[in-house]
Design a protein around this motif. Structure first.
Motif: not given
Ligand code: XUL
Ligand code: CO
Length: 435
Positions: A45-49, A90-99, A136-142
């Motif tokens: 997964a590629v992370c957003y942050w 571009l990367l062709g990776l299957p997932y990403f994640c974000f807050h 892949l997953w989401g989350t909250a910035s706490l």
């Protein structure tokens, strides 16, 4: 929108001899390793942050990256979402994640913040129709906003607890609607700075209730993914209640959630806790709470979280050996919780970093498979414990024998165990031969 990256063709596999930094040398998604595609083993997964939000600051200097979406408004958030999907494709990776706060700016009320998050969520849903990349997953910035400076779930103010709960509800609902496979809780400020102002037992009770609220909501909305806690020993809090995998397990048991929640283990956090990554993986496997990984690399000297891209394949191989031996990922995967160094200014540096990271994971996967297929290491461990297969040993383990019974047997049979070599150096030569 003009493309952000000069590269327009998806990154291709060119093999080991290639000197092209914008090509995979080892990562071949369809290559079969131990009966499974590389992509399906690694679930990267590629992370957003780190990629799209972090401005390149350090404690002594501010922003080094200049990105057209660094405007702190919804126009910037929309542009950022488009560039994110440009990079995923571009990367062709299957997932990403974000807050939640990575994807959209905070509004003046929670309702406005939630609307902002939902609006970008709609862009994600649309882009995901045309992209192979899933959530892949989401989350909250706490942990970013000043309201959370004394914790979210563990804040002395019940209104902060409530605010955090409301924020998590929105992030969980969006994760569910986007088909996310996990929901992560990283409690960066669920800890304390000084005991002089802290009621630890009260805070642990709050944390336990908060986790139960999350699990109850998961079942209520029918979210089939896994709830994950990400352990970390310190930073930003001086002492965190989710120090490492073992500490998280005790928190889960205290909250009655050891069968409901698993862990997202980050390489750098393991290092900061004074463990190896594989120690944390094996602990989670042994306790039945292994979920997912934040893949990165930490500086071994610095003492803080450096979030570098992995580039040591033998280290990754040993970690993946433990993951594969334990059955591999189910809903989890390898999220690159890694960022560029602040001098790596060019858009292509984002691509090169992920390509290098993916090749390291792929090389590590091949190494892990070599260790498993060779069989010497797992065979040695199995042999070392072989005595426990005998019925008398089994009776000691399953509670059929008391201390009296065992003592009587040792005396009656004249048991006098002969120590056997642990053969560590030999096993290390096996590793060096195979990796
Ligand atoms: C912080 C960290 C987080 C979590 C998600 O060290 O790792 O980015 O992965 O909140
Ligand atoms: Co992380």
């Amino acid at each position: 929108m003009p493309p952000f990256f000069a590269q327009t063709d998806p990154i291709a596999f060119e093999g080991k001899g290639s000197a092209n930094p914008l090509a995979y040398q080892v990562y071949e998604p369809d290559r079969i390793v131990m009966g499974k595609r590389m992509e399906d083993h690694l679930r990267a997964a590629v992370c957003y942050w780190h990629n799209f939000c972090w401005p390149g600051l350090d404690p002594f200097g501010g922003q080094t990256f200049e990105r057209p979406w660094f405007t702190d408004d919804m126009a910037g958030a929309r542009l950022k979402a488009d560039v994110a999907f440009e990079m995923f494709d571009l990367l062709g990776l299957p997932y990403f994640c974000f807050h939640d706060r990575d994807i959209a700016p905070e509004g003046t009320t929670l309702a406005e913040s939630n609307r902002n998050v939902r609006e970008i969520g709609e862009i994600f849903a649309r882009r995901m129709e045309a992209s192979k990349t899933r959530l892949l997953w989401g989350t909250a910035s706490l942990f970013s906003h000043r309201r959370y400076m004394a914790g979210a779930a563990t804040n002395p103010d019940p209104d902060v607890f409530a605010y955090a709960a409301a924020q998590v509800k929105n992030a969980m609902d969006l994760t569910h609607e986007l088909g996310g496979e996990n929901y992560v809780l990283w409690g960066g400020r669920e800890g304390y700075e000084t005991l002089l102002n802290t009621n630890m037992q009260q805070e642990l009770d709050q944390m336990g209730r908060f986790l139960n609220l999350v699990v109850e909501h998961k079942h209520k909305i029918g979210f089939k993914g896994t709830i994950l806690i990400e352990p970390k020993p310190q930073e930003p809090s001086k002492h965190q209640y989710d120090f490492d995998v073992a500490t998280v397990y005790s928190l889960l048991c205290r909250a009655g959630l050891q069968d409901e929640v698993k862990v997202n283990i980050e390489v750098g956090h393991a290092v900061l806790a004074g463990h190896s990554f594989e120690h944390e993986i094996e602990t989670a496997m042994a306790l039945g709470i292994f979920g997912s990984c934040d893949i990165n690399r930490n500086d071994y000297q610095s003492g803080w979280d450096t979030d570098q891209f992995p580039n040591n394949a033998p280290e990754v191989a040993i970690a993946l050996y433990h993951i594969l031996k334990g059955g591999g990922f189910t809903t989890g995967g390898c999220n690159f919780d890694a960022k560029l160094r602040r001098q790596s200014l060019d858009p292509e540096d984002l691509l090169i970093a992920h390509i290098g990271g993916m090749d390291t994971l792929a090389e590590g996967l091949l190494g892990a498979a070599a260790l498993l297929e060779d069989g010497t290491l797992p065979g040695f461990v199995e042999d070392r414990y072989a005595g426990w297969r005998f019925p008398t040993a089994q009776r000691m383990l399953n509670g059929e024998m008391s201390l009296d019974d065992i003592a009587a047997r040792v005396e009656a049979e004249g048991i006098n165990p002969a120590p056997r070599s642990g053969k560590q150096e030999y096993l290390e030569t096996v590793i060096n031969r195979l990796l």
